[in-house]
Design a protein around this motif. Structure first.
Motif, PDB file in Angstrom:
ATOM      1  N   LEU A 229       0.855  -1.182   0.000  1.00  0.00           N
ATOM      2  CA  LEU A 229       0.000   0.000   0.000  1.00  0.00           C
ATOM      3  C   LEU A 229       0.891   1.232   0.000  1.00  0.00           C
ATOM      4  O   LEU A 229       1.769   1.369   0.846  1.00  0.00           O
ATOM      5  N   MET A 230       0.657   2.128  -0.952  1.00  0.00           N
ATOM      6  CA  MET A 230       1.413   3.377  -1.014  1.00  0.00           C
ATOM      7  C   MET A 230       0.417   4.493  -1.281  1.00  0.00           C
ATOM      8  O   MET A 230       0.025   4.747  -2.425  1.00  0.00           O
ATOM      9  N   GLY A 231      -0.031   5.121  -0.204  1.00  0.00           N
ATOM     10  CA  GLY A 231      -1.080   6.118  -0.340  1.00  0.00           C
ATOM     11  C   GLY A 231      -2.382   5.454  -0.722  1.00  0.00           C
ATOM     12  O   GLY A 231      -2.903   4.621   0.006  1.00  0.00           O
ATOM     13  N   ASP A 232      -2.906   5.771  -1.899  1.00  0.00           N
ATOM     14  CA  ASP A 232      -4.131   5.136  -2.376  1.00  0.00           C
ATOM     15  C   ASP A 232      -3.848   4.105  -3.466  1.00  0.00           C
ATOM     16  O   ASP A 232      -4.774   3.594  -4.102  1.00  0.00           O
ATOM     17  N   LYS A 233      -2.583   3.780  -3.662  1.00  0.00           N
ATOM     18  CA  LYS A 233      -2.201   2.786  -4.666  1.00  0.00           C
ATOM     19  C   LYS A 233      -1.899   1.443  -4.009  1.00  0.00           C
ATOM     20  O   LYS A 233      -1.344   1.396  -2.910  1.00  0.00           O
ATOM     21  N   VAL A 234      -2.277   0.371  -4.690  1.00  0.00           N
ATOM     22  CA  VAL A 234      -2.010  -0.974  -4.195  1.00  0.00           C
ATOM     23  C   VAL A 234      -1.289  -1.769  -5.275  1.00  0.00           C
ATOM     24  O   VAL A 234      -1.726  -1.809  -6.435  1.00  0.00           O
ATOM     25  N   PHE A 235      -0.185  -2.396  -4.886  1.00  0.00           N
ATOM     26  CA  PHE A 235       0.565  -3.289  -5.761  1.00  0.00           C
ATOM     27  C   PHE A 235       0.500  -4.679  -5.130  1.00  0.00           C
ATOM     28  O   PHE A 235       0.646  -4.808  -3.905  1.00  0.00           O
ATOM     29  N   SER A 236       0.306  -5.714  -5.934  1.00  0.00           N
ATOM     30  CA  SER A 236       0.144  -7.029  -5.308  1.00  0.00           C
ATOM     31  C   SER A 236       0.696  -8.157  -6.171  1.00  0.00           C
ATOM     32  O   SER A 236       0.790  -8.041  -7.400  1.00  0.00           O
ATOM     33  N   ARG A 237       1.041  -9.242  -5.495  1.00  0.00           N
ATOM     34  CA  ARG A 237       1.438 -10.499  -6.121  1.00  0.00           C
ATOM     35  C   ARG A 237       0.759 -11.623  -5.348  1.00  0.00           C
ATOM     36  O   ARG A 237       0.672 -11.580  -4.113  1.00  0.00           O
ATOM     37  N   TRP A 238       0.283 -12.643  -6.070  1.00  0.00           N
ATOM     38  CA  TRP A 238      -0.391 -13.775  -5.428  1.00  0.00           C
ATOM     39  C   TRP A 238      -0.152 -15.017  -6.256  1.00  0.00           C
ATOM     40  O   TRP A 238      -0.224 -14.978  -7.481  1.00  0.00           O
ATOM     41  N   GLU A 239       0.123 -16.121  -5.584  1.00  0.00           N
ATOM     42  CA  GLU A 239       0.323 -17.381  -6.297  1.00  0.00           C
ATOM     43  C   GLU A 239      -0.018 -18.532  -5.371  1.00  0.00           C
ATOM     44  O   GLU A 239       0.324 -18.517  -4.186  1.00  0.00           O
TER      45      GLU A 239
ATOM     46  N   ASP B 206       6.290 -24.052  -1.421  1.00  0.00           N
ATOM     47  CA  ASP B 206       7.291 -23.284  -2.164  1.00  0.00           C
ATOM     48  C   ASP B 206       7.375 -21.843  -1.674  1.00  0.00           C
ATOM     49  O   ASP B 206       7.911 -20.977  -2.363  1.00  0.00           O
ATOM     50  N   HIS B 207       6.842 -21.596  -0.472  1.00  0.00           N
ATOM     51  CA  HIS B 207       6.758 -20.228   0.037  1.00  0.00           C
ATOM     52  C   HIS B 207       8.121 -19.584   0.244  1.00  0.00           C
ATOM     53  O   HIS B 207       8.306 -18.406  -0.065  1.00  0.00           O
ATOM     54  N   THR B 208       9.053 -20.352   0.794  1.00  0.00           N
ATOM     55  CA  THR B 208      10.351 -19.767   1.133  1.00  0.00           C
ATOM     56  C   THR B 208      11.092 -19.289  -0.116  1.00  0.00           C
ATOM     57  O   THR B 208      11.873 -18.333  -0.052  1.00  0.00           O
ATOM     58  N   ARG B 209      10.846 -19.929  -1.239  1.00  0.00           N
ATOM     59  CA  ARG B 209      11.531 -19.540  -2.471  1.00  0.00           C
ATOM     60  C   ARG B 209      10.852 -18.365  -3.160  1.00  0.00           C
ATOM     61  O   ARG B 209      11.498 -17.594  -3.879  1.00  0.00           O
ATOM     62  N   LYS B 210       9.573 -18.191  -2.955  1.00  0.00           N
ATOM     63  CA  LYS B 210       8.816 -17.218  -3.729  1.00  0.00           C
ATOM     64  C   LYS B 210       8.560 -15.882  -3.016  1.00  0.00           C
ATOM     65  O   LYS B 210       8.425 -14.849  -3.666  1.00  0.00           O
TER      66      LYS B 210
ATOM     67  N   VAL C  72       2.684 -20.387   8.734  1.00  0.00           N
ATOM     68  CA  VAL C  72       2.596 -19.243   9.653  1.00  0.00           C
ATOM     69  C   VAL C  72       3.984 -18.863  10.154  1.00  0.00           C
ATOM     70  O   VAL C  72       4.329 -17.674  10.227  1.00  0.00           O
ATOM     71  N   ARG C  73       4.801 -19.867  10.488  1.00  0.00           N
ATOM     72  CA  ARG C  73       6.156 -19.586  10.983  1.00  0.00           C
ATOM     73  C   ARG C  73       7.009 -18.928   9.901  1.00  0.00           C
ATOM     74  O   ARG C  73       7.795 -18.023  10.183  1.00  0.00           O
ATOM     75  N   ILE C  74       6.875 -19.386   8.665  1.00  0.00           N
ATOM     76  CA  ILE C  74       7.630 -18.774   7.566  1.00  0.00           C
ATOM     77  C   ILE C  74       7.236 -17.303   7.421  1.00  0.00           C
ATOM     78  O   ILE C  74       8.085 -16.415   7.316  1.00  0.00           O
ATOM     79  N   GLY C  75       5.933 -17.039   7.452  1.00  0.00           N
ATOM     80  CA  GLY C  75       5.452 -15.673   7.270  1.00  0.00           C
ATOM     81  C   GLY C  75       5.941 -14.713   8.332  1.00  0.00           C
ATOM     82  O   GLY C  75       6.418 -13.610   8.026  1.00  0.00           O
ATOM     83  N   ILE C  76       5.836 -15.122   9.591  1.00  0.00           N
ATOM     84  CA  ILE C  76       6.274 -14.223  10.657  1.00  0.00           C
ATOM     85  C   ILE C  76       7.789 -14.084  10.644  1.00  0.00           C
ATOM     86  O   ILE C  76       8.321 -12.993  10.908  1.00  0.00           O
TER      87      ILE C  76
END
Length: 233
Positions: free
Chosen positions: A21-31, A36-40, A74-78
């Motif tokens: 989030l940057m002001g009123d702009k949103v940039f996103s990625r989802w897969e 494969d979370h740690t690599r991506k 959850v552990r990877i994310g935090i």
């Protein structure tokens, strides 16, 4: 006043996502990327920063999917969020993955009454009931981990018409049918970091960001029953 900049990362389920989030702009990625979370996740973050033209040190805060979800996810994310926040010198904001899914149902489906359920394995679901109030999804009652039949028995009918999201309804939909008279499906199966951003912004403005060392996951399930194998008693 400088525009608010919040990075969000989530790896709590089979999906892996990051958003900015940057002001009123949103940039996103989802897969959808099981195991494969740690690599991506870090390349996603780098791509977002480059697209927005900012550096990590320019952020105001970093939000992360605090759970519930996969213990490993959850552990990877935090862990990723803490590493990034420590390097950037910014605080953290933990966001419920169930709340993010409910927020996604509003963004994609216009839903205002949402039941979220993630298949928690072991014949249980992570469950939350959300309603649209004050421009965001807000929790009704408590998030729980429960046997689906026991959940219906304890909660009864929660609303006449609801939108049901998550893998818990795919697995236990027939059992969970007693939670509402009319259930509508949703495009949402997993949380997306993009839907954490409105919740993180509200938390930031409310002063709820915490130092890196105080960020905590939410597992809901305190104990896991492990099959006893040699060396795992």
């Amino acid at each position: 006043m400088n525009e608010l900049k919040i990075l969000a990362v989530d790896t709590a389920t089979e999906a892996c996502s990051a958003a900015l989030l940057m002001g009123d702009k949103v940039f996103s990625r989802w897969e959808e990327a099981p195991r494969d979370h740690t690599r991506k996740i870090l390349p996603m973050v780098q791509a977002l920063l480059e697209e927005a033209g900012i550096s990590l040190s320019e952020l105001d805060a970093i939000a992360f999917g605090r759970g519930p979800g996969s213990f490993t996810g959850v552990r990877i994310g935090i862990g990723v969020a803490q590493g990034l926040a420590f390097g950037a010198g910014v605080p953290l904001i933990g966001i419920s993955t169930l709340a993010a899914m409910a927020q996604g149902a509003h963004r994609l489906d216009g839903a205002e009454h949402v039941l979220t359920a993630i298949d928690a394995r072991m014949n249980e679901v992570y469950f939350g009931h959300y309603e649209w109030r004050d421009s965001r999804m807000q929790l009704v009652g408590e998030e729980v981990v429960s046997d689906p039949a026991a959940l219906v028995a304890s909660r009864g009918k929660l609303a006449d018409q609801v939108t049901c999201v998550g893998t818990g309804f795919e697995t236990y939909g027939d059992t969970l049918a007693g939670l509402a008279d009319e259930r509508m499906g949703s495009k949402v199966r997993f949380p997306a970091a993009e839907d954490m951003l409105p919740l993180a912004r509200t938390a930031w403005l409310a002063g709820e960001a915490v130092p890196v060392e105080k960020a905590t996951p939410v597992y809901l399930r305190d104990k896991v029953t492990w099959k006893k194998l040699p060396g795992r008693e």
